[in-house]
Design a protein around this motif. Structure first.
Motif, PDB file in Angstrom:
ATOM      1  N   VAL A 245     -58.164 -15.346   1.047  1.00 44.71           N
ATOM      2  CA  VAL A 245     -58.842 -14.284   2.129  1.00 44.71           C
ATOM      3  C   VAL A 245     -60.307 -14.792   2.099  1.00 44.71           C
ATOM      4  CG1 VAL A 245     -59.632 -12.193   1.975  1.00 44.71           C
ATOM      5  CG2 VAL A 245     -57.224 -12.696   1.063  1.00 44.71           C
TER       6      VAL A 245
ATOM      7  N   GLU B 228     -59.709  -8.728  -2.586  1.00 44.18           N
ATOM      8  CA  GLU B 228     -59.346  -9.170  -1.630  1.00 44.18           C
ATOM      9  C   GLU B 228     -58.941  -8.160  -0.528  1.00 44.18           C
ATOM     10  OE1 GLU B 228     -57.268 -13.603  -3.301  1.00 44.18           O
ATOM     11  OE2 GLU B 228     -56.005 -11.559  -3.140  1.00 44.18           O
TER      12      GLU B 228
ATOM     13  N   SER C 232     -60.166 -17.862  -3.453  1.00 45.05           N
ATOM     14  CA  SER C 232     -59.068 -17.081  -2.782  1.00 45.05           C
ATOM     15  C   SER C 232     -58.904 -17.481  -1.254  1.00 45.05           C
ATOM     16  CB  SER C 232     -59.425 -15.544  -3.224  1.00 45.05           C
ATOM     17  OG  SER C 232     -58.951 -14.874  -1.906  1.00 45.05           O
TER      18      SER C 232
ATOM     19  N   ILE D  15     -64.213  -9.914  -2.001  1.00 46.52           N
ATOM     20  CA  ILE D  15     -63.869 -11.002  -2.422  1.00 46.52           C
ATOM     21  C   ILE D  15     -64.965 -12.103  -1.892  1.00 46.52           C
ATOM     22  CG2 ILE D  15     -62.272 -12.010  -0.567  1.00 46.52           C
ATOM     23  CD1 ILE D  15     -62.152 -12.778  -4.570  1.00 46.52           C
TER      24      ILE D  15
END
Ligand code: C2E
Ligand code: CA
Ligand code: CA
Ligand code: CA
Length: 278
Positions: free
Chosen positions: A121, A81, A119, A86
């Motif tokens: 992000v 991240e 995620s 990611i």
């Protein structure tokens, strides 16, 4: 003494230096891992508690590090991240999960679904290309309802219009949405009203002491009641004992996931599991 103090200090700075070095090396290794596909997806079944049937599987990434062996996602996802890697990793996860969904739906029929962790992000990144993902599903010949995504509450608390739009696009395409780790960290529930969510996953910290902690049981029951009133289904995470299963059935929880049923398995082992339970 002064010398001892200095030694302690130098020991301290040295170990700080070492851990910074280790971190840098791991980041570098992570870049290599992305280039050389050192990742593998494991799959953990999600069980319908009432019928004991497998309703879906969660895809969980593993990193097979050439020197260190398996590195836990809890360790490398945060690094991915921070570095932005990611997005590429998550893209691989989605495609790999889609390919498996296709394979297993063809082999074993029906309503089976694979859920993919996204995620915050990655979700917020401009590089997350939902149009491309949907085109990929079409090419593969896998219907959207065979995939779902897991996001965390934090993403929805101060959702930008970009996040809101993306969520709508997933839902419009027929990809279901689960709130992961529900109940920890935030207490604002208003986002449940604003967004079209399909599942709440009760965090394993509530399930762990279900047998002994009256509060955890009461909170889990309250989550189930609320979810059902809102038309959502509930998945209990980290179910490890028969007693936890019994209590979850008692409070009307829909689905469970945990070592009691199966650990996350590599694809071939998971396929055996599906075959045995077909
Ligand atoms: P998570 O999404 O909450 O995943 C559930 C974690 O609980 C998994 O850990 C799973 O192996 C573990 N677990 C399942 N059943 C039990 C049980 O009965 N007892 C206990 N103690 N643990 C159980 P894992 O695989 O190490 O993953 C850790 C976290 O890393 C995940 O938590 C998720 O946040 C993240 N992660 C894993 N794969 C991906 C991925 O492909 N993409 C992203 N963005 N994050 C991922
Ligand atoms: Ca998850
Ligand atoms: Ca979780
Ligand atoms: Ca978690």
């Amino acid at each position: 003494s002064k010398t001892a103090g200095r030694n302690r200090l130098s020991y301290f700075t040295r170990s700080l230096h070492d851990s910074a070095q280790r971190r840098l090396k791991l980041i570098n290794d992570l870049r290599v891992a992305v280039q050389h596909q050192q990742f593998e997806l494991y799959f953990q079944p999600v069980i319908n508690l009432a019928t004991r049937q497998i309703t879906k599987a969660e895809a969980l990434i593993r990193w097979n590090h050439p020197e260190r062996g398996m590195v836990s996602p809890a360790e490398f996802i945060p690094l991915a991240e921070e570095t932005g890697l990611i997005v590429e990793i998550g893209d691989w996860v989605f495609r790999e999960a889609a390919a498996k969904a296709k394979q297993w739906c063809d082999l074993f029929n029906t309503g089976f679904q694979i859920s993919v962790n996204i995620s915050p992000v990655q979700f917020q990144s401009d590089a997350l290309d939902i149009t491309e993902w949907l085109a990929y599903l079409k090419d593969l010949g896998v219907e959207e309802q065979h995939l779902s995504i897991e996001i965390t509450e934090g993403l929805l608390l101060n959702a930008s219009t970009d996040v809101t739009d993306k969520l709508l696009r997933f839902r419009d395409a027929g990809i279901q949405v689960a709130i992961d780790d529900f109940g920890v960290g935030y207490s604002a529930l208003s986002y449940l009203k604003r967004f079209d969510i399909d599942y709440l996953k009760i965090d394993q910290s509530f399930i762990r002491n279900l047998e002994t902690d009256q509060n955890d049981l009461a909170l889990s029951e309250a989550i189930v009641i609320m979810a059902h009133k809102l038309g959502l289904k509930v998945i209990a995470e980290g179910v490890e004992t028969e007693e936890q299963l019994r209590l979850l059935l008692e409070i009307g929880c829909d689905n469970g996931q945990g070592y009691l049923f199966s650990r996350p398995l590599p694809a071939a082992k998971f396929e055996d599991f599906l075959r045995k339970h077909d």
